[in-house]
Write an enzyme that holds these catalytic residues in place. Sequence first.
Site, PDB file in Angstrom:
ATOM      1  N   ASN A  48       0.823  -1.218   0.000  1.00 38.94           N
ATOM      2  CA  ASN A  48       0.000   0.000   0.000  1.00 38.94           C
ATOM      3  C   ASN A  48       0.854   1.263   0.000  1.00 38.94           C
ATOM      4  O   ASN A  48       0.327   2.366   0.115  1.00 38.94           O
ATOM      5  CB  ASN A  48      -0.906   0.022   1.231  1.00 38.94           C
ATOM      6  CG  ASN A  48      -1.895  -1.117   1.234  1.00 38.94           C
ATOM      7  OD1 ASN A  48      -2.432  -1.480   0.196  1.00 38.94           O
ATOM      8  ND2 ASN A  48      -2.128  -1.692   2.403  1.00 38.94           N
ATOM      9  N   HIS A 134     -14.752  -0.779   4.920  1.00 39.79           N
ATOM     10  CA  HIS A 134     -13.690  -1.514   5.619  1.00 39.79           C
ATOM     11  C   HIS A 134     -14.166  -2.067   6.967  1.00 39.79           C
ATOM     12  O   HIS A 134     -14.982  -1.462   7.647  1.00 39.79           O
ATOM     13  CB  HIS A 134     -12.531  -0.528   5.855  1.00 39.79           C
ATOM     14  CG  HIS A 134     -11.264  -1.155   6.308  1.00 39.79           C
ATOM     15  ND1 HIS A 134     -10.862  -1.145   7.623  1.00 39.79           N
ATOM     16  CD2 HIS A 134     -10.303  -1.809   5.616  1.00 39.79           C
ATOM     17  CE1 HIS A 134      -9.686  -1.759   7.718  1.00 39.79           C
ATOM     18  NE2 HIS A 134      -9.331  -2.159   6.520  1.00 39.79           N
ATOM     19  N   GLU A 179     -16.148   5.270   1.893  1.00 40.12           N
ATOM     20  CA  GLU A 179     -14.728   5.500   1.622  1.00 40.12           C
ATOM     21  C   GLU A 179     -14.637   6.320   0.348  1.00 40.12           C
ATOM     22  O   GLU A 179     -15.557   6.304  -0.463  1.00 40.12           O
ATOM     23  CB  GLU A 179     -14.004   4.159   1.439  1.00 40.12           C
ATOM     24  CG  GLU A 179     -13.981   3.334   2.712  1.00 40.12           C
ATOM     25  CD  GLU A 179     -13.360   1.953   2.527  1.00 40.12           C
ATOM     26  OE1 GLU A 179     -12.453   1.812   1.684  1.00 40.12           O
ATOM     27  OE2 GLU A 179     -13.782   1.032   3.229  1.00 40.12           O
ATOM     28  N   SER A 183     -10.905  -0.262  -1.165  1.00 35.66           N
ATOM     29  CA  SER A 183      -9.611  -0.947  -1.204  1.00 35.66           C
ATOM     30  C   SER A 183      -9.609  -2.239  -2.000  1.00 35.66           C
ATOM     31  O   SER A 183      -8.567  -2.663  -2.464  1.00 35.66           O
ATOM     32  CB  SER A 183      -9.112  -1.206   0.211  1.00 35.66           C
ATOM     33  OG  SER A 183     -10.056  -1.965   0.911  1.00 35.66           O
ATOM     34  N   ASP A 208     -13.738   7.808   4.720  1.00 34.69           N
ATOM     35  CA  ASP A 208     -12.436   7.203   5.005  1.00 34.69           C
ATOM     36  C   ASP A 208     -11.570   7.317   3.744  1.00 34.69           C
ATOM     37  O   ASP A 208     -11.922   6.797   2.692  1.00 34.69           O
ATOM     38  CB  ASP A 208     -12.676   5.734   5.405  1.00 34.69           C
ATOM     39  CG  ASP A 208     -11.395   4.978   5.738  1.00 34.69           C
ATOM     40  OD1 ASP A 208     -10.330   5.326   5.201  1.00 34.69           O
ATOM     41  OD2 ASP A 208     -11.481   4.019   6.526  1.00 34.69           O
ATOM     42  N   HIS A 211      -7.072   4.962   1.232  1.00 39.83           N
ATOM     43  CA  HIS A 211      -6.393   4.643  -0.022  1.00 39.83           C
ATOM     44  C   HIS A 211      -6.263   5.831  -0.979  1.00 39.83           C
ATOM     45  O   HIS A 211      -5.712   5.694  -2.067  1.00 39.83           O
ATOM     46  CB  HIS A 211      -7.083   3.471  -0.709  1.00 39.83           C
ATOM     47  CG  HIS A 211      -6.955   2.223   0.091  1.00 39.83           C
ATOM     48  ND1 HIS A 211      -5.840   1.425   0.054  1.00 39.83           N
ATOM     49  CD2 HIS A 211      -7.778   1.669   1.009  1.00 39.83           C
ATOM     50  CE1 HIS A 211      -5.985   0.426   0.895  1.00 39.83           C
ATOM     51  NE2 HIS A 211      -7.149   0.542   1.496  1.00 39.83           N
ATOM     52  N   LYS A 238      -0.342   3.996   4.567  1.00 39.20           N
ATOM     53  CA  LYS A 238      -0.429   3.524   3.184  1.00 39.20           C
ATOM     54  C   LYS A 238       0.339   4.493   2.282  1.00 39.20           C
ATOM     55  O   LYS A 238       1.549   4.461   2.256  1.00 39.20           O
ATOM     56  CB  LYS A 238      -1.894   3.341   2.815  1.00 39.20           C
ATOM     57  CG  LYS A 238      -2.424   2.098   3.538  1.00 39.20           C
ATOM     58  CD  LYS A 238      -3.904   1.909   3.544  1.00 39.20           C
ATOM     59  CE  LYS A 238      -4.233   0.640   4.316  1.00 39.20           C
ATOM     60  NZ  LYS A 238      -5.544   0.651   4.915  1.00 39.20           N
TER      61      LYS A 238
HETATM   62  C1  LIG Z   1      -6.108   0.100   6.106  1.00 40.04           C
HETATM   63  C2  LIG Z   1      -7.420   0.732   6.347  1.00 40.04           C
HETATM   64  C3  LIG Z   1      -7.797   1.154   7.626  1.00 40.04           C
HETATM   65  C4  LIG Z   1      -6.944   0.869   8.832  1.00 40.04           C
HETATM   66  O1  LIG Z   1      -5.855   1.717   8.886  1.00 40.04           O
HETATM   67  P1  LIG Z   1      -4.558   1.305   9.716  1.00 40.04           P
HETATM   68  O2  LIG Z   1      -3.836   2.562   9.935  1.00 40.04           O
HETATM   69  O3  LIG Z   1      -3.823   0.320   8.877  1.00 40.04           O
HETATM   70  O4  LIG Z   1      -5.041   0.681  11.002  1.00 40.04           O
HETATM   71  C5  LIG Z   1      -8.986   1.824   7.766  1.00 40.04           C
HETATM   72  N1  LIG Z   1      -9.792   2.040   6.712  1.00 40.04           N
HETATM   73  C6  LIG Z   1      -9.488   1.605   5.478  1.00 40.04           C
HETATM   74  C7  LIG Z   1     -10.419   1.865   4.354  1.00 40.04           C
HETATM   75  C8  LIG Z   1      -8.297   0.934   5.260  1.00 40.04           C
HETATM   76  O5  LIG Z   1      -8.005   0.478   4.036  1.00 40.04           O
END
Ligand SMILES: *Cc1c(COP(=O)(O)O)cnc(C)c1O
Length: 387
Positions: A48, A134, A179, A183, A208, A211, A238
């Site tokens: 990522n 997620h 989101e 992802s 969120d 990504h 990421k």
């Molecule tokens: C990876 C991810 C998370 C979690 O984030 P971390 O910092 O790895 O705990 C939350 N939401 C989404 C959409 C993600 O892809």
Amino acid sequence: MSEKFQFMEEPLRERRERGELRELRQLQFMPNSRVLLQGKELINFSSNDYLGLAERPELRQRAEEYMQAYGAGVRASRLVTGNIQAYRTIEEKLARLKGSEAALLFNSGFQANVSLIPMFAGPNSLILMDRLIHNSMIQGALLSRAKLSRFRHNDLDHLQEQLEKAKEKGYDRILILAESVYSMDGDRADVAGLKTLSDRYEAILLIDEAHATGVLGPQGMGLASKMGVDLVMGTFGKGLGSFGAYLACSAKVREYLINYCSGLIYTTALPPQVLGSIEAALDLVPTLEEERKILADKAESFRREIQKIGLSPLDSSTQIVPVLLGESQRALDCANYLKERGYLAMAIRPPTVEEGKARLRIAFNLLHDQKAIDGLIEALRSFVEAS
Ligand SMILES: *Cc1c(COP(=O)(O)O)cnc(C)c1O
């Protein structure tokens, strides 16, 4: 084995029998998005770290400087004595980049979602969530004890229908979860459309950007930047090559969370070296406009090429490109076939994705050269021809 743990036998056997047992595989990082796995060097298409920042000297150096200046850890939560200067610098920079009044850091994206969602929805609230959100958001939603309902992926008409129905039900609050980039599918949400609907129905919108942060939107800071969305969270683990998470919000929300959010109050603050690398990443990201275009072009040409060999990238329009394979076994076979040829790409199977929609998830990053991408396409072509 003690009787106390008997309950684990059945679920583990089930996983094993279906060939779905998860394991932690040890690997070693090599330069240029390569890994050493079971003695074999592979080009990593499952990372990522979209901009290759985890390897950059700027991040490592700042991390080292901060550790030398402040020590290996911060010794307490932010509300006690852990709130070192770097937090303020980062939060001010983030708010400016995201176009929000304020920003607040969290220790991880998972922790942010799990502890934020119950702050905005309670037992008398309704949470409307995109079907593909997620797991961390689902866990947060469950903790809130609100009534939960899912709308079809990226289907704003379906969301509106549910908002309309909710009007007469007397919920104290409605929270919408989505989101900006999904992802597993690499497709985008209509952020402006979500915002319009949330405002029209007086619902709180949380987006969120895990990504999208670093990769898309103004200065690479996400698709919900500068849009006036109520709550925008994202991560540093990421596209920013580091670790941790943020919320971009109003000053009032920030104040509320500092006073009531357990996931912020009762946890040790991030270590100095992590704050250092976040700060260095935030300095770099706005300067990488040209690089982001190169990344987008790589993914776009890959989508064109795999369609020529009869493979679907679904609705991907980002650096994440699913390669739809159908049955779980076919996805696994393909992942193994690629691995033998030097390419690491994870097979994503149910229950993470729908039954019959198993796939490879290819994540492009700036460290992949054209030779690696051509090789990957060639390997996919010979897999399709052989199967
Ligand atoms: C990876 C991810 C998370 C979690 O984030 P971390 O910092 O790895 O705990 C939350 N939401 C989404 C959409 C993600 O892809």
